[in-house]
Design a protein around this motif. Sequence first.
Motif, short mmCIF file in Angstrom:
data_model
loop_
_atom_site.label_atom_id
_atom_site.label_comp_id
_atom_site.label_asym_id
_atom_site.label_seq_id
_atom_site.Cartn_x
_atom_site.Cartn_y
_atom_site.Cartn_z
N VAL A 68 0.84 -1.19 0.00
CA VAL A 68 0.00 0.00 0.00
C VAL A 68 0.88 1.25 0.00
N THR A 69 0.62 2.17 -0.91
CA THR A 69 1.29 3.45 -0.91
C THR A 69 0.25 4.54 -0.78
N THR A 70 0.70 5.76 -0.57
CA THR A 70 -0.24 6.86 -0.39
C THR A 70 -1.03 7.12 -1.65
N GLN A 71 -0.54 6.62 -2.80
CA GLN A 71 -1.25 6.85 -4.06
C GLN A 71 -2.33 5.82 -4.32
N MET A 72 -2.41 4.74 -3.54
CA MET A 72 -3.35 3.66 -3.81
C MET A 72 -4.57 3.77 -2.91
N ASN A 73 -5.69 3.35 -3.46
CA ASN A 73 -6.96 3.38 -2.75
C ASN A 73 -7.08 2.14 -1.87
N ASP A 74 -7.36 2.30 -0.59
CA ASP A 74 -7.43 1.16 0.32
C ASP A 74 -8.84 0.62 0.52
N CYS A 75 -9.75 0.95 -0.39
CA CYS A 75 -11.15 0.55 -0.25
C CYS A 75 -11.30 -0.97 -0.12
N LEU A 76 -10.62 -1.74 -0.98
CA LEU A 76 -10.74 -3.19 -0.93
C LEU A 76 -10.13 -3.78 0.34
N LEU A 101 -18.90 -3.57 -4.39
CA LEU A 101 -19.37 -2.87 -5.59
C LEU A 101 -18.96 -1.40 -5.55
N LYS A 102 -19.05 -0.80 -4.38
CA LYS A 102 -18.63 0.60 -4.24
C LYS A 102 -17.15 0.75 -4.58
N CYS A 103 -16.34 -0.19 -4.11
CA CYS A 103 -14.90 -0.13 -4.40
C CYS A 103 -14.61 -0.34 -5.88
N MET A 104 -15.39 -1.20 -6.51
CA MET A 104 -15.10 -1.62 -7.87
C MET A 104 -15.85 -0.81 -8.94
N GLY A 105 -16.20 0.41 -8.62
CA GLY A 105 -16.74 1.30 -9.65
C GLY A 105 -18.24 1.41 -9.71
N GLN A 272 -6.89 -1.02 -12.55
CA GLN A 272 -7.32 0.16 -13.29
C GLN A 272 -7.90 1.22 -12.35
N LEU A 273 -8.53 0.76 -11.27
CA LEU A 273 -9.12 1.68 -10.31
C LEU A 273 -8.13 2.13 -9.24
N GLY A 274 -6.89 1.67 -9.34
CA GLY A 274 -5.86 2.08 -8.38
C GLY A 274 -6.04 1.49 -7.00
N MET A 275 -6.60 0.29 -6.93
CA MET A 275 -6.88 -0.33 -5.64
C MET A 275 -5.68 -1.08 -5.08
N ALA A 276 -5.42 -0.92 -3.80
CA ALA A 276 -4.49 -1.79 -3.11
C ALA A 276 -5.16 -3.15 -2.96
N ILE A 277 -4.40 -4.22 -3.16
CA ILE A 277 -4.97 -5.56 -3.18
C ILE A 277 -4.69 -6.28 -1.86
#
Length: 354
Positions: A68-76, A101-105, A272-277
């Motif tokens: 995880v970096t500050t540029q990645m979305n931690d929603c997932l 679903l909210k995290c994935m667009g 593509q959505l910039g998600m941290a996995i």
Amino acid sequence: VAPPDGIGIWDRDRMGCYGMSSSALSMPMQLRTLLLLSLAVVATIIWKWTNIFHFASPTETLPHNSIVTTQMNDCLLRVANVRDIKLYSQNDEDGALLQTLKCMGGHGTKEYFEFGSETGMEVNTRILRELHGWHGHLLDGGHENPDIPLHKEWFTPSNIVSLLKKYQVSKNLDVLSIDCDYDDLYVMREILVAGYKPRILITEYNSNLGDAWSVSTVAKPVGKEAEVRWKFDCYFGASAVALIMLGRVFGYTPVWANTVNIMFVRLDQAAQLGMAIPSAESFPGPWSRALHHECNGRTWKLIDFDNTAKAADTTISHVDFANKFSDIKLGVKTFANPDKTELQWRTFHEIKDD
């Protein structure tokens, strides 16, 4: 080989390094050696620091266990914490699905397909249909209701793709939910190898097996599927480890699990959505929950990496794929908490034939 006449170390026209100039060649041997060693040290330092501070470019593929970096979305990463939110689902799948679903667009085209749904009242996709205007189909071997619509269909690894085509399911549907009580791993493989790519994939798994075993039931014999039924014991479906391994072959990674279902998303869309996995090793968790009666001495299929990696090969039939895995006989032991009888732990061990 000597450089062309009039060209020193740097070609002014091409800005390229051709070789040493005549003055450099005339330097004392010790000085030339010292110069070369100095250049090697500088190059090594540059290489090391470049790798230490390397950041992946937007076009690079995200690893399964991303940092995880500050540029990645931690929603997932937060989906795993969504618990006890339920309206229609069997457990707390409602809340986890809406958050994913909210995290994935968002809700996309609002198309779902779910099978193993019994009457259709307690399923993973009902909340989408009744609250959010989704459309799709439900299948069950013993129930039907045209108002939902729920279709009475007997589904197997051999016919599931034809049923998807029958009900005109889109290859890129939004949510697919699998519950077979037996052949879950084999059915999941047939759907994915046929080119279906749901944004979110939910499948039942066998929580008795915890995270220690990568196994599945032996596939039912083709043409005689109706003769093999679940006996309400712990011999059903596949372990989470086996399903996660299969999902990875087709580009899926887990983001949530309870003690019944595990939820996957597509890695390419998450990237593509910039998600941290989330780390796949976080699922399903360390608890081997004891469900149903013991299934001591049953033969399973050991789902290994090498054979699972061949799952995307379209030339391999369901029967050949299922037969690639070796047999393993497992014994069972159940541990009960004397203060909380509903919380039981189950372990498995290999039984060696004499």
